[in-house]
Design a protein around this motif. Structure first.
Motif, mmCIF file in Angstrom:
data_model
loop_
_atom_site.group_PDB
_atom_site.id
_atom_site.type_symbol
_atom_site.label_atom_id
_atom_site.label_comp_id
_atom_site.label_asym_id
_atom_site.label_seq_id
_atom_site.Cartn_x
_atom_site.Cartn_y
_atom_site.Cartn_z
ATOM 1 N N ASP A 62 0.831 -1.197 0.000
ATOM 2 C CA ASP A 62 0.000 0.000 0.000
ATOM 3 C C ASP A 62 0.876 1.261 0.000
ATOM 4 O OD1 ASP A 62 -1.986 1.907 0.438
ATOM 5 O OD2 ASP A 62 -2.925 0.802 2.087
ATOM 6 N N GLY A 113 1.578 -11.619 -2.559
ATOM 7 C CA GLY A 113 1.021 -11.064 -1.347
ATOM 8 C C GLY A 113 0.743 -9.590 -1.471
ATOM 9 N N VAL A 114 -0.174 -9.124 -0.633
ATOM 10 C CA VAL A 114 -0.569 -7.717 -0.608
ATOM 11 C C VAL A 114 -0.574 -7.256 0.842
ATOM 12 C CG1 VAL A 114 -2.456 -6.084 -1.014
ATOM 13 C CG2 VAL A 114 -1.967 -7.871 -2.703
ATOM 14 N N LEU A 141 -1.881 -4.025 3.160
ATOM 15 C CA LEU A 141 -2.661 -2.791 3.252
ATOM 16 C C LEU A 141 -2.447 -2.171 4.625
ATOM 17 C CD1 LEU A 141 -6.012 -4.203 1.798
ATOM 18 C CD2 LEU A 141 -4.283 -2.881 0.557
ATOM 19 N N ILE A 145 -9.320 -6.585 -0.888
ATOM 20 C CA ILE A 145 -8.988 -7.936 -0.453
ATOM 21 C C ILE A 145 -9.606 -8.960 -1.398
ATOM 22 C CG2 ILE A 145 -9.312 -9.623 1.405
ATOM 23 C CD1 ILE A 145 -9.217 -7.226 3.373
ATOM 24 N N ALA A 166 -7.676 -9.021 -4.641
ATOM 25 C CA ALA A 166 -6.373 -9.667 -4.475
ATOM 26 C C ALA A 166 -6.532 -11.183 -4.376
ATOM 27 C CB ALA A 166 -5.678 -9.121 -3.230
ATOM 28 N N HIS A 167 -7.548 -11.622 -3.647
ATOM 29 C CA HIS A 167 -7.801 -13.058 -3.553
ATOM 30 C C HIS A 167 -8.136 -13.650 -4.917
ATOM 31 C CE1 HIS A 167 -8.690 -13.089 1.059
ATOM 32 N NE2 HIS A 167 -7.411 -13.227 0.789
ATOM 33 N N VAL A 198 -3.356 -11.871 1.588
ATOM 34 C CA VAL A 198 -3.533 -10.460 1.950
ATOM 35 C C VAL A 198 -3.293 -10.251 3.436
ATOM 36 C CG1 VAL A 198 -5.087 -8.475 1.936
ATOM 37 C CG2 VAL A 198 -5.218 -10.172 0.097
ATOM 38 N N VAL A 250 -2.998 -7.136 6.533
ATOM 39 C CA VAL A 250 -3.424 -5.781 6.867
ATOM 40 C C VAL A 250 -2.623 -5.312 8.080
ATOM 41 C CG1 VAL A 250 -5.340 -4.326 7.625
ATOM 42 C CG2 VAL A 250 -5.739 -6.150 5.950
ATOM 43 N N ALA A 296 -9.312 -10.582 5.216
ATOM 44 C CA ALA A 296 -7.850 -10.660 5.197
ATOM 45 C C ALA A 296 -7.373 -11.999 5.747
ATOM 46 C CB ALA A 296 -7.255 -9.510 6.005
#
Length: 948
Positions: A169, A207-208, A210, A226, A229-230, A236, A238, A256
C-alpha cells in the motif's frame, strides 16, 4: 560514602570467598586464572579506554543531565507512535517489578505460568481485535512484523511464481516500507508500491499489504481490495491499529488472511521508538506457519489446565537454516503490559478511549475547516490530513514551526500538507491550542465521545468476551491479579537462573531508573533533532563505549534483538562483497554447534549455509574448515563463530581461524552471545573479527523480561562502517533500516549506559573474571558427580560449563528433563537443556551470584545425583521416583500418597528451607497433548470442557 557499584553488582565480592573459589581451582589470583583460561594471542593487559567508574548517585546525576537536554513537546506526529497513559498499577507492578523484568523465556513452563497466562491474554486481545484465529506472543515492532508477514505470504502461497511481487500500500507507514525493502532486497523479493485507489496492477503478486487506517489517516474500504487480491490468488495482510479496531470492522471479518501491527498505544510509552510489542495474527490454516513464539493451553500430570509454548519445533534453534524466521528475542515484557492494559480497561474501556480519540480528531478537523483549510480525507480515526489554505498566510512548514514553538509537534507531509494525529493523552486544551495555530477564531468541540459519528466500516463483530477482560477492571482487582501471576513465576528476584548461553545476570535498580523518565519515555522517534539532543548523545556515547569494549570501529544500536543484529552484520558483509565486485561470494561457514539464529539469519540475508564440523573437544574441526574453504574459496562470504565457543571453551585456534578465512577473501563474524566472557580481557575487533552483534540483554544488563525486550547492536570494522543500518528515513544506503526506529529500542539504552558508567574499565574486567571463576568453580565441584563435557587449556572452561548426563541417564532411565524439573523442587530454574549437545545441561552462574547461592546450586545438583543413584540401585522404581514425578505442587501433598518416597522428600529435599520454599502451581506439563489440541487464546468454559 556508599559502597562502590561494582561491589553491589558482583556477587563474589569478598576476598575470602574469592580466595576459597580460587583455591578450589589451584590458582592464586583472578589474573592468574584469566591468563590460564584465555589464549595468549587474544589476551589484553591494557585497560579499556573508558571513564573511571562512578557511584550510583553520580551516574544518576549524569543521566539526568543528559535527559535534561531533551525537550518533551507534545507529539501529534502519529506515524505509528502515539501518546498513551500507562496505568500506574501496571507501571509499578509490571514494568518496574523485578518479578516480571528479570524472568527468562518460559521454556520451563511449570515455573512460568504467570507469564504464559499474561501472554495468552495478549494473544487473545490481538486475535479478537484482528478478527483472526491465532496471534503470536509478540514480534519486535510493526516494521519487523510486516517484513515477517511478507516472508510468510511468500512461503504459504504455493501457486505464485518465484518472481511474483509483493504489493505494498502506498499509504503504509514509511518506516514499515523501509524495513520491508531491507528484508526484501536480501531475499530477492521484488516490492511494488501501489495506490489502491487504482485497479490492481497487471503483475503477478504473491502477497498484498494494506495499511488500515493508512499513514495519511485515511480509512479505505479494504474489503473490495482484499476480494480482488484473492481473485489473483494473493495472500492479503493488513497492518492495523489495535485501538482503531475497537471501532472499525476487523481485517479478518473483511476477508484478510493475516494482520500485523504494534501494540504500543496500549499503555506502552513511545520511548523514542521502542521497545514495543509488535503483533501478528493469522486466519485458520496459517497458525503453524506463524513466526516467533506461540503460547498454548495444555494440561499437567494431574489433568489441570496449564500453559506452555506451543509448536516449539518451529524455533530456529532446532530448524537452523530451515527456520522460517530468525526471531529469537520477542517483546514479552511489553506484550504483558499491552495485554494487561486491555485486561484493566476491558472491551468497553478500550471502546470509550477510542471514541474519545476519534472525537478529538473530529474537533481538529472542524477547526481546520473553520480556518479555511481542507481536510483531505473524510473517513479517518485519529489522524487528520490537512491541505494548508494558500491564503492562510502560513505554509505547511511555517505552521509546523509555529506549533513547535508552542510546544506541539505536527507532521509536515510536503510543502502543502500537514497531519495531526491525536491520541489518548490529548485534552481539550490541546485541541483549542491547535485550533488557534490553524487560524480558527472559535472552536466548537465535537460532540460527547459516546455520540460521535464513527468512521466506517463500523465494527459489528464482538471481541474480548472472555472473563479475564471483565474481572480485573478496578485497581484492587488488577493489583491482586498481577501479584497472583507473578507468584506463579520464577525470576531472578527468587534465585539463581543458571542458564548457559543466556547470561541471566541481575539488572540493577539504578540501571532501570531512567527507563520511565518522561524525558526519555515520551519522545517520538521522529521528533525534531533539537528535541532529542540528550537521548541521541546518550546513545552515541553508548555506541562509542561498545566500540571500545569490543575493539571495533563503529557500532549501531538500531537492531532491537540479537537476531536482528546478526541480520544487520551479515547484510553489511554482503554489501561489502558487492561493493568490491564480488557478488558471487554468498557462502557462510557455520559450525554445527552454533546458535540456531546464525544459520537462520544467514538465509534471511540471502546467503547460503555450509556446516563446519566440530571435533571431539567441541572446537571447530580445523581440517574440515580447510576442506570447506578450499571447496568454496571463490564463493566464501564469511564464517560465523561464537567466541568463546558454544561449548563454553576458549578455542586456542581462533586467531588461526580468522586468518584462514581472511586469506580466502572472506569476512569473520563473531557472534557476541558469549561476550560476557571477553569484556576487558579480549576484543573480537582486535583478534581478527570483522563484525559482531552484541546482546545488551545479556552482557550489558538490559533485562530479559521473560523473552524480551532485547537490543542487539552490530559492531563492525572500519571497512564495514558505511554498511551499518540507515539512521534516517529516505536515505539511499546499502542496507537500510533493520528496525522501525532509527535508534531501535532507545528507551532501554540508558540501562546499558548506566551499567558501563558505574562499572568502569576495572569493574567490567572484574565482572568477566568473576564469571569465569564461578563457572570453573561449579565445573570443578560437580565434575566428580557429572562429567564436564568440554574443557579448554589447563582443563578450564570459559563462563559456562556443560554437564554430561547421557551416561548417567542411560543407566537409570532418568532423563535430562527429569533433572530439570526436579531442580524446581529445590528452588532453581534449570540450566539450558540439551543445547548445544542433546542430553546435557549447560550451566552459567554469571558474576552476579554470590558464593552461598552458587554452593546451594552445587549441593542441589549433588543431591539430585544421589537421587539418581537411588533409582539406579533399585531403591526407587524407574517409573515412580521424585525425579520422574517432579515438580511437586502443594496440591499433590493433599491427595492420596502412594509413592515409595515421602512427601517431605518430594517438596523439601536436602537444603531446601521450608520457610523460603518456591511452590510451582502445576505439575509436569504435557507438551505433545497441547500441540495436538492447539488452543492459543483464552479458552471459554465451553472450549475447556471440550479440550479436557
Amino acid at each position: 560514602m556508599s559502597a562502590a557499584f561494582t561491589d553491589r553488582h558482583i556477587g563474589v565480592s569478598t576476598q575470602p570467598h574469592v580466595h576459597h573459589m580460587l583455591s578450589a581451582l589451584g590458582f592464586g589470583s583472578l589474573e592468574e586464572l584469566s591468563v590460564a583460561a584465555l589464549p595468549e594471542s587474544i589476551y589484553i593487559t591494557e585497560p579499556l579506554s573508558l571513564q573511571a567508574a562512578v557511584s550510583e548517585e553520580a551516574m544518576l546525576v549524569e543521566l539526568k543531565a543528559l535527559a535534561a537536554k531533551n525537550t518533551v513537546n507534545k507529539s501529534f506526529i502519529g506515524q505509528g507512535y502515539y501518546g498513551t497513559h500507562t496505568p500506574g498499577v501496571i507501571q509499578r507492578n509490571v514494568l518496574e517489578s523485578p518479578a516480571w523484568y528479570t524472568a527468562y523465556t518460559p521454556y520451563q513452563p511449570e515455573i512460568s505460568q504467570g507469564r504464559l497466562e499474561a501472554l495468552l491474554n495478549f494473544q487473545t486481545v490481538v486475535s479478537d481485535l484482528a478478527g483472526m484465529v491465532t496471534a503470536n506472543a509478540s514480534m519486535l515492532d510493526e516494521g519487523t512484523a510486516a517484513a515477517e508477514a511478507m516472508a510468510l505470504m511468500r512461503r504459504t502461497n504455493r501457486t505464485a511464481k518465484s518472481d511474483a511481487v509483493f504489493l505494498v500500500d502506498a499509504d503504509v507507514f514509511p518506516q514499515t516500507l523501509a524495513v520491508i525493502n531491507t528484508r526484501a532486497k536480501a531475499m530477492g523479493i521484488p516490492v511494488l508500491v501501489h495506490d489502491f485507489d487504482a485497479e490492481l496492477p497487471d503483475v503477478e503478486c504473491f502477497g498484498v499489504l494494506l495499511q488500515y487506517p493508512g499513514d495519511s489517516g485515511r480509512i479505505r474500504q479494504i474489503a473490495p481490495i482484499i476480494e480482488a487480491a484473492h481473485a489473483r490468488k494473493a495472500v492479503v495482510g493488513v497492518a492495523a491499529d489495535l485501538l482503531a479496531l475497537t471501532l472499525l470492522e476487523s481485517p479478518g471479518a473483511l476477508g484478510a488472511d493475516l494482520a500485523v501491527g504494534s501494540s504500543q498505544r496500549f499503555g506502552v510509552p513511545m520511548g523514542f521508538g521502542g521497545p514495543h510489542a509488535g503483533y501478528m495474527s493469522v486466519r485458520a490454516g496459517l497458525e503453524r506457519s506463524l513466526p516467533g513464539r506461540l503460547v498454548g493451553v495444555s494440561k499437567d500430570a494431574a489433568g489441570n489446565q496449564a500453559y506452555r509454548l506451543a509448536l516449539q519445533t518451529r524455533e530456529q534453534h532446532i530448524r537452523r537454516e530451515k527456520a522460517t524466521s530468525n526471531i529469537c528475542t520477542a517483546q514479552v515484557l511489553l506484550a504483558v503490559m499491552a495485554g494487561m492494559y486491555a485486561v484493566y480497561h476491558g472491551p468497553e474501556g478500550l471502546r470509550k478511549i477510542a471514541r474519545r480519540v476519534h472525537a478529538m480528531a473530529q474537533s481538529v478537523a472542524q477547526a481546520a475547516m473553520a480556518a479555511g483549510h481542507t481536510v483531505v480525507h473524510a473517513n479517518y480515526f485519529d489522524t487528520v490530513k490537512i491541505a494548508v489554505a494558500a491564503g492562510s498566510g502560513h505554509s505547511a512548514a511555517e505552521l509546523v514551526a509555529a506549533a513547535h514553538s508552542a510546544g506541539y509537534l505536527l507532521r509536515q507531509v510536503d510543502h502543502g500538507h500537514i497531519q495531526i494525529a491525536v491520541d489518548e493523552t490529548t485534552i481539550e486544551a490541546d485541541v483549542a491550542a491547535l485550533a488557534g495555530l490553524l487560524g480558527a477564531t472559535a472552536l466548537e468541540l465535537a460532540p460527547d465521545a459516546s455520540a460521535v459519528v464513527l468512521p466506517t466500516p463500523v465494527r459489528a463483530t464482538g471481541y474480548m468476551g472472555n472473563a479475564v477482560f471483565h474481572a480485573h477492571n478496578s485497581e484492587t482487582q488488577m493489583l491482586r491479579y498481577l501479584r497472583k501471576l507473578s507468584d506463579a513465576d520464577y525470576a531472578l528476584d527468587r534465585g539463581m537462573i543458571p542458564l548457559g548461553s543466556c547470561t541471566m545476570k541481575l539488572n540493577a535498580t539504578a540501571e532501570m531508573a531512567g527507563v520511565t523518565w518522561p524525558e526519555f519515555s515520551t519522545l517520538h522517534p521522529y521528533a525534531p533533532a533539537s528535541d532529542t539532543v540528550g537521548i541521541v548523545e546518550m546513545a552515541t556515547q553508548l555506541e562509542s563505549w561498545l566500540a571500545e569494549i569490543t575493539g571495533y570501529d563503529a557500532v549501531s544500536v538500531q537492531p532491537n534483538a540479537g537476531s536482528q543484529g546478526e541480520f544487520a552484520g551479515l547484510m553489511a558483509i554482503r554489501a561489502y562483497h558487492v561493493e568490491n565486485g564480488n557478488p558471487e561470494r554468498d557462502i557462510v561457514l557455520i559450525p554445527t554447534s552454533a546458535h540456531g539464529t546464525n544459520a537462520a539469519s544467514a538465509v534471511m540475508a540471502g546467503l547460503k549455509v555450509v556446516a563446519v564440523a566440530t571435533d571431539g573437544f567441541g572446537n571447530i574441526d580445523i581440517d574440515d574448515l580447510k576442506r570447506q574453504i578450499t571447496v568454496h574459496e571463490h564463493r566464501l562470504a564469511a564464517i560465523m563463530v561464537t567466541y568463546p565457543s558454544t561449548h563454553g571453551v576458549f578455542e586456542t585456534s581462533i586467531s588461526t581461524i580468522c586468518a584462514m578465512v581472511h586469506d580466502a577473501g572472506g569476512q569473520v563474524y563473531v557472534d557476541g552471545a558469549n561476550l560476557n566472557a571477553l569484556v576487558g580481557l579480549a576484543q573480537p575487533g582486535k583478534f581478527g573479527a570483522d563484525v559482531s552483534h552484541l546482546n545488551l540483554h545479556k552482557t550489558f544488563c538490559i533485562p530479559h523480561g521473560g523473552g524480551g525486550p532485547g537490543v542487539g547492536p552490530v559492531a563492525v570494522g572500519v571497512h564495514l562502517a558505511k554498511h551499518l543500518p540507515a539512521r534516517e528515513l529516505g536515505l539511499e544506503t546499502s542496507v537500510g533500516l533493520v528496525s522501525s526506529a532509527p535508534y531501535g529500542s532507545a528507551s532501554i539504552l540508558p540501562i546499558s549506559w548506566a551499567y558501563i558508567r558505574m562499572m568502569g574499565p576495572e569493574g567490567l574486567r572484574l565482572a568477566t573474571q568473576t564469571a569465569i571463576l564461578s563457572a570453573n568453580y561449579i565445573a570443578r565441584r560437580l565434575s566428580e558427580h557429572y562429567p564436564v563435557l568440554y574443557t579448554g587449556a589447563h582443563d578450564l572452561v570459559a563462563h559456562e560449563c556443560i554437564l554430561d548426563l547421557r551416561g548417567i541417564t542411560a543407566d537409570s532411565g532418568v532423563t535430562v528433563d527429569d533433572v530439570a524439573k526436579r531442580l524446581i523442587d529445590y528452588g532453581f530454574h534449570a540450566p539450558t537443556m540439551s543445547f548445544p549437545v542433546a542430553g546435557t545441561l549447560m550451566v552459567e552462574p554469571t558474576e552476579s551470584e554470590d558464593l552461598g547461592e552458587i554452593d546451594r546450586f552445587i549441593n542441589a545438583m549433588i543431591s539430585i545425583r544421589m537421587e539418581i543413584s537411588a533409582v539406579q540401585d533399585g531403591l526407587w522404581p524407574a517409573d515412580d521416583n521424585p525425579l520422574v514425578n517432579a515438580p511437586h505442587t502443594a496440591q499433590c501433598l493433599t491427595q492420596d500418597w502412594d509413592h515409595p518416597y515421602s512427601r517431605e522428600d518430594a517438596v523439601f529435599p536436602a537444603g531446601v528451607d521450608p520457610r523460603a520454599k518456591y511452590w510451582p502451581i502445576v505439575r509436569r506439563i504435557d507438551q505433545a497433548y497441547g500441540d495436538r489440541h492447539l488452543v492459543c487464546s483464552c479458552p471459554s468454559i465451553e472450549e475447556l470442557a471440550e479440550v479436557f
